[in-house]
Design an enzyme around this catalytic site. Structure first.
Site, PDB file in Angstrom:
ATOM      1  N   ASN A 200       1.640  -8.224  -0.142  1.00  0.00           N
ATOM      2  CA  ASN A 200       2.461  -7.076  -0.546  1.00  0.00           C
ATOM      3  C   ASN A 200       2.752  -7.178  -2.043  1.00  0.00           C
ATOM      4  O   ASN A 200       3.626  -7.939  -2.459  1.00  0.00           O
ATOM      5  CB  ASN A 200       3.762  -7.071   0.280  1.00  0.00           C
ATOM      6  CG  ASN A 200       4.655  -5.901  -0.083  1.00  0.00           C
ATOM      7  OD1 ASN A 200       4.260  -5.002  -0.838  1.00  0.00           O
ATOM      8  ND2 ASN A 200       5.862  -5.900   0.452  1.00  0.00           N
ATOM      9  N   TRP A 201       2.013  -6.395  -2.801  1.00  0.00           N
ATOM     10  CA  TRP A 201       2.171  -6.452  -4.268  1.00  0.00           C
ATOM     11  C   TRP A 201       3.470  -5.781  -4.735  1.00  0.00           C
ATOM     12  O   TRP A 201       3.828  -5.877  -5.897  1.00  0.00           O
ATOM     13  CB  TRP A 201       0.984  -5.760  -4.955  1.00  0.00           C
ATOM     14  CG  TRP A 201      -0.320  -6.478  -4.822  1.00  0.00           C
ATOM     15  CD1 TRP A 201      -0.530  -7.696  -4.234  1.00  0.00           C
ATOM     16  CD2 TRP A 201      -1.605  -6.045  -5.294  1.00  0.00           C
ATOM     17  NE1 TRP A 201      -1.862  -8.040  -4.303  1.00  0.00           N
ATOM     18  CE2 TRP A 201      -2.541  -7.036  -4.948  1.00  0.00           C
ATOM     19  CE3 TRP A 201      -2.063  -4.901  -5.961  1.00  0.00           C
ATOM     20  CZ2 TRP A 201      -3.897  -6.937  -5.261  1.00  0.00           C
ATOM     21  CZ3 TRP A 201      -3.417  -4.798  -6.267  1.00  0.00           C
ATOM     22  CH2 TRP A 201      -4.325  -5.800  -5.932  1.00  0.00           C
ATOM     23  N   LYS A 202       4.116  -5.074  -3.824  1.00  0.00           N
ATOM     24  CA  LYS A 202       5.351  -4.347  -4.175  1.00  0.00           C
ATOM     25  C   LYS A 202       5.098  -3.446  -5.399  1.00  0.00           C
ATOM     26  O   LYS A 202       4.094  -2.756  -5.410  1.00  0.00           O
ATOM     27  CB  LYS A 202       6.499  -5.336  -4.378  1.00  0.00           C
ATOM     28  CG  LYS A 202       6.678  -6.243  -3.149  1.00  0.00           C
ATOM     29  CD  LYS A 202       7.974  -6.970  -3.095  1.00  0.00           C
ATOM     30  CE  LYS A 202       8.087  -7.767  -1.802  1.00  0.00           C
ATOM     31  NZ  LYS A 202       9.374  -8.412  -1.611  1.00  0.00           N
TER      32      LYS A 202
ATOM     33  N   HIS B  30       9.888  -1.937   5.891  1.00  0.00           N
ATOM     34  CA  HIS B  30      10.131  -3.085   5.009  1.00  0.00           C
ATOM     35  C   HIS B  30      11.604  -3.108   4.585  1.00  0.00           C
ATOM     36  O   HIS B  30      12.214  -2.044   4.381  1.00  0.00           O
ATOM     37  CB  HIS B  30       9.222  -3.014   3.772  1.00  0.00           C
ATOM     38  CG  HIS B  30       9.268  -4.287   2.989  1.00  0.00           C
ATOM     39  ND1 HIS B  30      10.282  -4.574   2.103  1.00  0.00           N
ATOM     40  CD2 HIS B  30       8.450  -5.373   2.993  1.00  0.00           C
ATOM     41  CE1 HIS B  30      10.077  -5.780   1.587  1.00  0.00           C
ATOM     42  NE2 HIS B  30       8.972  -6.280   2.113  1.00  0.00           N
TER      43      HIS B  30
ATOM     44  N   GLU C 150      13.001  -3.593   1.890  1.00  0.00           N
ATOM     45  CA  GLU C 150      13.314  -2.888   0.641  1.00  0.00           C
ATOM     46  C   GLU C 150      13.325  -1.370   0.836  1.00  0.00           C
ATOM     47  O   GLU C 150      13.930  -0.653   0.039  1.00  0.00           O
ATOM     48  CB  GLU C 150      12.336  -3.342  -0.464  1.00  0.00           C
ATOM     49  CG  GLU C 150      12.691  -4.752  -0.936  1.00  0.00           C
ATOM     50  CD  GLU C 150      11.525  -5.575  -1.445  1.00  0.00           C
ATOM     51  OE1 GLU C 150      10.437  -5.016  -1.690  1.00  0.00           O
ATOM     52  OE2 GLU C 150      11.701  -6.806  -1.577  1.00  0.00           O
TER      53      GLU C 150
ATOM     54  N   GLU D 248      10.800 -10.572   8.757  1.00  0.00           N
ATOM     55  CA  GLU D 248      11.200 -10.945   7.390  1.00  0.00           C
ATOM     56  C   GLU D 248      12.724 -10.940   7.310  1.00  0.00           C
ATOM     57  O   GLU D 248      13.331  -9.865   7.139  1.00  0.00           O
ATOM     58  CB  GLU D 248      10.681  -9.929   6.374  1.00  0.00           C
ATOM     59  CG  GLU D 248       9.190  -9.898   6.207  1.00  0.00           C
ATOM     60  CD  GLU D 248       8.793  -9.317   4.841  1.00  0.00           C
ATOM     61  OE1 GLU D 248       8.207 -10.046   4.048  1.00  0.00           O
ATOM     62  OE2 GLU D 248       9.091  -8.143   4.576  1.00  0.00           O
TER      63      GLU D 248
ATOM     64  N   GLY E 225      12.703 -12.881  -1.545  1.00  0.00           N
ATOM     65  CA  GLY E 225      13.067 -13.050  -2.956  1.00  0.00           C
ATOM     66  C   GLY E 225      13.984 -14.241  -3.174  1.00  0.00           C
ATOM     67  O   GLY E 225      14.659 -14.331  -4.201  1.00  0.00           O
TER      68      GLY E 225
ATOM     69  N   SER F 218       9.650 -15.459   0.833  1.00  0.00           N
ATOM     70  CA  SER F 218       9.547 -16.604  -0.088  1.00  0.00           C
ATOM     71  C   SER F 218       8.448 -17.605   0.269  1.00  0.00           C
ATOM     72  O   SER F 218       8.604 -18.807   0.077  1.00  0.00           O
ATOM     73  CB  SER F 218      10.892 -17.324  -0.192  1.00  0.00           C
ATOM     74  OG  SER F 218      11.864 -16.440  -0.696  1.00  0.00           O
TER      75      SER F 218
HETATM   76  P1  13P Z   1       8.749 -12.663  -1.355  1.00  0.00           P
HETATM   77  O1  13P Z   1       7.551 -13.394  -0.846  1.00  0.00           O
HETATM   78  O2  13P Z   1       8.681 -12.338  -2.817  1.00  0.00           O
HETATM   79  O3  13P Z   1      10.052 -13.345  -0.965  1.00  0.00           O
HETATM   80  O4  13P Z   1       8.758 -11.241  -0.620  1.00  0.00           O
HETATM   81  C1  13P Z   1       8.607 -11.216   0.748  1.00  0.00           C
HETATM   82  C2  13P Z   1       8.357  -9.824   1.155  1.00  0.00           C
HETATM   83  O5  13P Z   1       9.240  -8.985   1.121  1.00  0.00           O
HETATM   84  C3  13P Z   1       6.990  -9.460   1.553  1.00  0.00           C
HETATM   85  O6  13P Z   1       6.938  -8.199   2.110  1.00  0.00           O
END
Ligand code: 13P
Length: 243
Positions: free
Chosen positions: A6-8, A90, A92, A160, A166, A205
């Site tokens: 997931n590159w966000k 997700h 976020e 998650e 994060g 993470s």
């Molecule tokens: P991180 O790996 O940066 O903690 O993010 C996890 C995440 O939200 C993947 O979708």
């Protein structure tokens, strides 16, 4: 094993996205991994065109097929540019107001356009009494309420915990093992045998120092990776660890 990258909202340019894609493709080729890359929607079509053996996921879709929804994308549009998966629910997106009910509608919309939903669930915080298990049950129930047994085989579940996204380190593998059993029992009660083979992933993470341990001791079928997927050197460390 399944690795969702997931590159966000990264990287900054299409040129950098292509470099990251190339490096990811080379790393995947040497391993027995099903790789699914989830780029920002603006890069989706270009990345899908050059995906090679990788799969491509959108990071979100709208509940509706089309209409006046400025800034959103529909499942059919995602599918038409060559993506085959979509992240739904997700943390976020939920933080921006996405509800359990919308998650359920998006799962239906995705399946109708032949996209495999990667359904994300996770509690905001843990408590000593196990109330977080109820949160996960409610999220799963809402996400899966309109999914038939035949369609269920296309689903991927990603756990998650919000408090581990994060963060400095992932949840313990022991805690994940317990959660895998909890989710598996739920899936079995809802979908029978199909529920036994639906992949369960962990996200939060994960990097090169934790990936291997989580795979082996968390009893998961794969990982959903954020930061370590869009940083070139961390991405290489991640794949090295999964040899
Ligand atoms: P991180 O790996 O940066 O903690 O993010 C996890 C995440 O939200 C993947 O979708």
């Amino acid at each position: 094993m399944i690795l969702v990258l997931n590159w966000k909202m990264n990287p900054k340019t299409l040129k950098e996205a292509f470099s990251l894609l190339d490096a990811t493709k080379k790393s995947i080729l040497r391993k027995k991994i099903t790789g699914i890359v989830a780029p920002p929607s603006v890069f989706l079509a270009d990345i899908a065109r050059k995906k090679g053996t990788l799969h491509v996921a959108a990071q979100s879709i709208h509940t509706e097929e089309s209409g006046s929804h400025t800034g959103d994308v529909a499942a059919a549009q995602v599918s038409s540019v060559g993506a085959d998966h979509v992240l739904i629910g997700h943390a976020e997106r939920r933080a921006l107001g996405e509800t359990n009910e919308e998650v359920g509608k998006k799962v239906v919309a995705a399946l109708a356009s032949h996209l495999a939903p990667i359904i994300c669930v996770g509690e905001n915080a843990r408590d000593g009494q196990g109330h977080y298990l109820e949160t996960i049950r409610i999220q799963l129930e809402a996400a899966l309420c309109d999914v038939s047994k035949t369609k269920a085989k296309h689903l991927v579940i990603a756990y998650e915990p919000v408090w581990a996204i994060g963060a400095a380190k992932p949840m313990s593998t022991h805690e994940m093992h317990e959660m895998t059993i909890y989710i598996r029992k739920f899936l079995f009660s809802k979908f029978g045998k199909t529920g036994m083979s639906m992949p369960i992933l962990y996200g939060g993470s994960i990097d090169g120092t934790s990936a291997r341990d989580m795979m082996h001791h968390g009893e998961v079928d794969g990982l959903l990776v954020g930061r370590a997927s869009s940083d070139m050197s961390k991405m290489h460390e991640l794949f090295d660890a999964l040899k």
